[in-house]
Design a protein around this motif. Structure first.
Motif, PDB file in Angstrom:
ATOM      1  N   SER A 245      -0.463   5.167   9.594  1.00 12.86           N
ATOM      2  CA  SER A 245       0.043   4.499   8.396  1.00 12.86           C
ATOM      3  C   SER A 245       0.047   3.007   8.649  1.00 12.86           C
ATOM      4  O   SER A 245       0.632   2.536   9.628  1.00 12.86           O
ATOM      5  CB  SER A 245       1.447   4.984   8.062  1.00 12.86           C
ATOM      6  OG  SER A 245       1.437   6.348   7.718  1.00 12.86           O
ATOM      7  N   VAL A 246      -0.628   2.259   7.786  1.00 13.77           N
ATOM      8  CA  VAL A 246      -0.671   0.815   7.955  1.00 13.77           C
ATOM      9  C   VAL A 246       0.699   0.213   7.663  1.00 13.77           C
ATOM     10  O   VAL A 246       1.205  -0.633   8.380  1.00 13.77           O
ATOM     11  CB  VAL A 246      -1.736   0.208   7.005  1.00 13.77           C
ATOM     12  CG1 VAL A 246      -1.800  -1.294   7.209  1.00 13.77           C
ATOM     13  CG2 VAL A 246      -3.089   0.841   7.249  1.00 13.77           C
ATOM     14  N   ASP A 247       1.329   0.649   6.580  1.00 20.54           N
ATOM     15  CA  ASP A 247       2.663   0.183   6.220  1.00 20.54           C
ATOM     16  C   ASP A 247       3.584   1.381   6.043  1.00 20.54           C
ATOM     17  O   ASP A 247       3.147   2.460   5.650  1.00 20.54           O
ATOM     18  CB  ASP A 247       2.624  -0.621   4.918  1.00 20.54           C
ATOM     19  CG  ASP A 247       1.756  -1.859   5.043  1.00 20.54           C
ATOM     20  OD1 ASP A 247       1.993  -2.631   5.984  1.00 20.54           O
ATOM     21  OD2 ASP A 247       0.860  -2.019   4.206  1.00 20.54           O
ATOM     22  N   CYS A 250       3.294   4.342   3.285  1.00 23.32           N
ATOM     23  CA  CYS A 250       1.926   4.611   2.835  1.00 23.32           C
ATOM     24  C   CYS A 250       1.482   5.991   3.318  1.00 23.32           C
ATOM     25  O   CYS A 250       1.966   6.493   4.334  1.00 23.32           O
ATOM     26  CB  CYS A 250       0.959   3.564   3.381  1.00 23.32           C
ATOM     27  SG  CYS A 250       1.165   1.931   2.645  1.00 23.32           S
ATOM     28  N   SER A 253      -3.733   7.214   6.781  1.00 19.51           N
ATOM     29  CA  SER A 253      -5.143   6.933   6.499  1.00 19.51           C
ATOM     30  C   SER A 253      -5.980   7.171   7.747  1.00 19.51           C
ATOM     31  O   SER A 253      -5.491   7.124   8.869  1.00 19.51           O
ATOM     32  CB  SER A 253      -5.322   5.490   6.020  1.00 19.51           C
ATOM     33  OG  SER A 253      -4.899   4.587   7.019  1.00 19.51           O
ATOM     34  N   TYR A 271      -8.422   0.035   8.493  1.00 16.65           N
ATOM     35  CA  TYR A 271      -7.801   1.108   7.730  1.00 16.65           C
ATOM     36  C   TYR A 271      -8.044   0.887   6.238  1.00 16.65           C
ATOM     37  O   TYR A 271      -8.103  -0.253   5.769  1.00 16.65           O
ATOM     38  CB  TYR A 271      -6.288   1.152   7.969  1.00 16.65           C
ATOM     39  CG  TYR A 271      -5.893   1.472   9.381  1.00 16.65           C
ATOM     40  CD1 TYR A 271      -5.783   2.794   9.801  1.00 16.65           C
ATOM     41  CD2 TYR A 271      -5.612   0.461  10.294  1.00 16.65           C
ATOM     42  CE1 TYR A 271      -5.413   3.097  11.103  1.00 16.65           C
ATOM     43  CE2 TYR A 271      -5.236   0.755  11.592  1.00 16.65           C
ATOM     44  CZ  TYR A 271      -5.138   2.066  11.981  1.00 16.65           C
ATOM     45  OH  TYR A 271      -4.763   2.364  13.273  1.00 16.65           O
ATOM     46  N   SER A 273      -6.012   2.116   3.038  1.00 20.15           N
ATOM     47  CA  SER A 273      -4.781   2.801   2.652  1.00 20.15           C
ATOM     48  C   SER A 273      -5.005   3.819   1.535  1.00 20.15           C
ATOM     49  O   SER A 273      -4.180   4.705   1.323  1.00 20.15           O
ATOM     50  CB  SER A 273      -3.723   1.778   2.213  1.00 20.15           C
ATOM     51  OG  SER A 273      -4.197   1.031   1.105  1.00 20.15           O
ATOM     52  N   THR A 276      -7.794   9.059   2.770  1.00 21.03           N
ATOM     53  CA  THR A 276      -7.162   9.951   3.734  1.00 21.03           C
ATOM     54  C   THR A 276      -8.167  10.920   4.347  1.00 21.03           C
ATOM     55  O   THR A 276      -7.776  11.843   5.059  1.00 21.03           O
ATOM     56  CB  THR A 276      -6.040  10.751   3.058  1.00 21.03           C
ATOM     57  OG1 THR A 276      -6.578  11.479   1.949  1.00 21.03           O
ATOM     58  CG2 THR A 276      -4.943   9.819   2.568  1.00 21.03           C
TER      59      THR A 276
END
Length: 311
Positions: A245-247, A250, A253, A271, A273, A276
């Motif tokens: 998860s980048v953030d 989220c 991904s 990435y 976001s 998936t």
């Protein structure tokens, strides 16, 4: 998948159902080419004002970019023969295709892709999974197979390989580096195999092995295909399985990882976001160093700097 070498970002892609489609990222339009295949499209390539496609239905076709109409250039002798990979050589004089019984077919691009010759069963009768021609030596081709092996052949003499490197697992991808001094192969046991000194072949046979989770062990997923960065001889990109998860908040991904070929070290990760699924196939734009295209399932994504509008 292939990216047209022009400023307009035009991409051609095939799918498991045999469809061949053109997508223009500047106009956000997609066109399905007519008279395509009836099963898995193994390769698509731009050639001048046309598109070439090969398929497991045993057909090799050409499509006119203006009319989107396709016609058959070659048909296998039986419905059990499949064309599993195809690539133009360095001077675009010959298209080399592999099949599911270990043979290499040669087509003369200067005479409308007439079928010139077919080799014997070079890989013990096992399928040629991928092949790639050397970027500067028109007679040199490398192959990966279910034998399993990585081999190099001289197109002027296909009786015996220049070198055959036996492997522990099926090879799903092979590609020469931009200058042709290195070779990348991907095996079914989650490994990147990198030969950094091809000029020392056949004495240099042991590759640098980089473990990387790329094979989902799913028969319905296309095997991952990496790509050399065309503007640097030592950088490889490949889609990965690891979810991140980048953030916070989220959806997890799937990444695109970049490796240094000479050491096997990971140098960066990208990435998306919104994505998936695994980026099974990726290609860099041949003349725009900051643009990359990836494909996963029915989704094609353009990657570029934030200053450029992204589609």
């Amino acid at each position: 998948m292939d990216v047209h070498p022009t400023e307009n970002l035009l991409v051609v892609a095939g799918d498991k159902l045999g469809n061949v489609m053109l997508h223009n990222f500047h106009t956000s339009t997609t066109v399905s080419l007519e008279n395509s295949h009836n099963t898995y499209t193994s390769d698509v390539r731009f050639f001048q004002s046309s598109v070439l496609s090969a398929s497991y239905d045993g057909l090799f076709k050409i499509y006119d970019l203006e009319t989107s109409v396709g016609s058959v250039l070659f048909e296998a002798r039986t419905d059990r023969e499949a064309i599993t990979s195809a690539f133009l050589n360095a001077d675009s004089s010959c298209l080399v295709a592999g099949d599911n019984v270990g043979r290499l077919h040669l087509f003369d691009a200067r005479s409308g892709f007439q079928h010139m010759s077919v080799s014997g069963k070079l890989h013990g009768g096992k399928k040629v999974t991928r092949l790639h021609t050397h970027p500067y030596q028109p007679h040199l081709v490398c192959t990966g197979s279910t034998e399993p092996s990585v081999s190099m052949f001289d197109l002027r003499n296909l009786h015996t390989p220049i070198v055959k490197l036996k492997q522990d697992a099926m090879i799903t991808f092979v590609e020469f580096s931009p200058l042709g001094d290195k070779l990348l192969a991907i095996s079914k046991n989650d490994a990147l195999l990198i030969w950094n000194n091809l000029h020392q072949m056949p004495s240099c046979t042991k590759p640098l092995t980089v473990k990387h989770p790329i094979d989902p062990k799913n028969a319905f997923t296309v095997p991952s295909r990496g790509a050399w960065y065309p503007f640097h001889e030592d950088i490889i990109a490949i889609g990965g399985m690891k979810r991140d998860s980048v953030d916070k908040g989220c959806l997890p991904s799937r990444p695109v990882d970049f490796f240094k070929a000479s050491t096997g070290d990971k140098i960066c990760t990208l990435y998306d976001s919104r994505g998936t699924t695994i980026s099974n196939i990726l290609r860099f734009h041949p003349s725009q160093p900051d643009v990359m295209v990836t494909a996963s399932n029915l989704r094609v994504v353009r990657w570029c700097p934030k200053s450029i509008d992204r589609d």
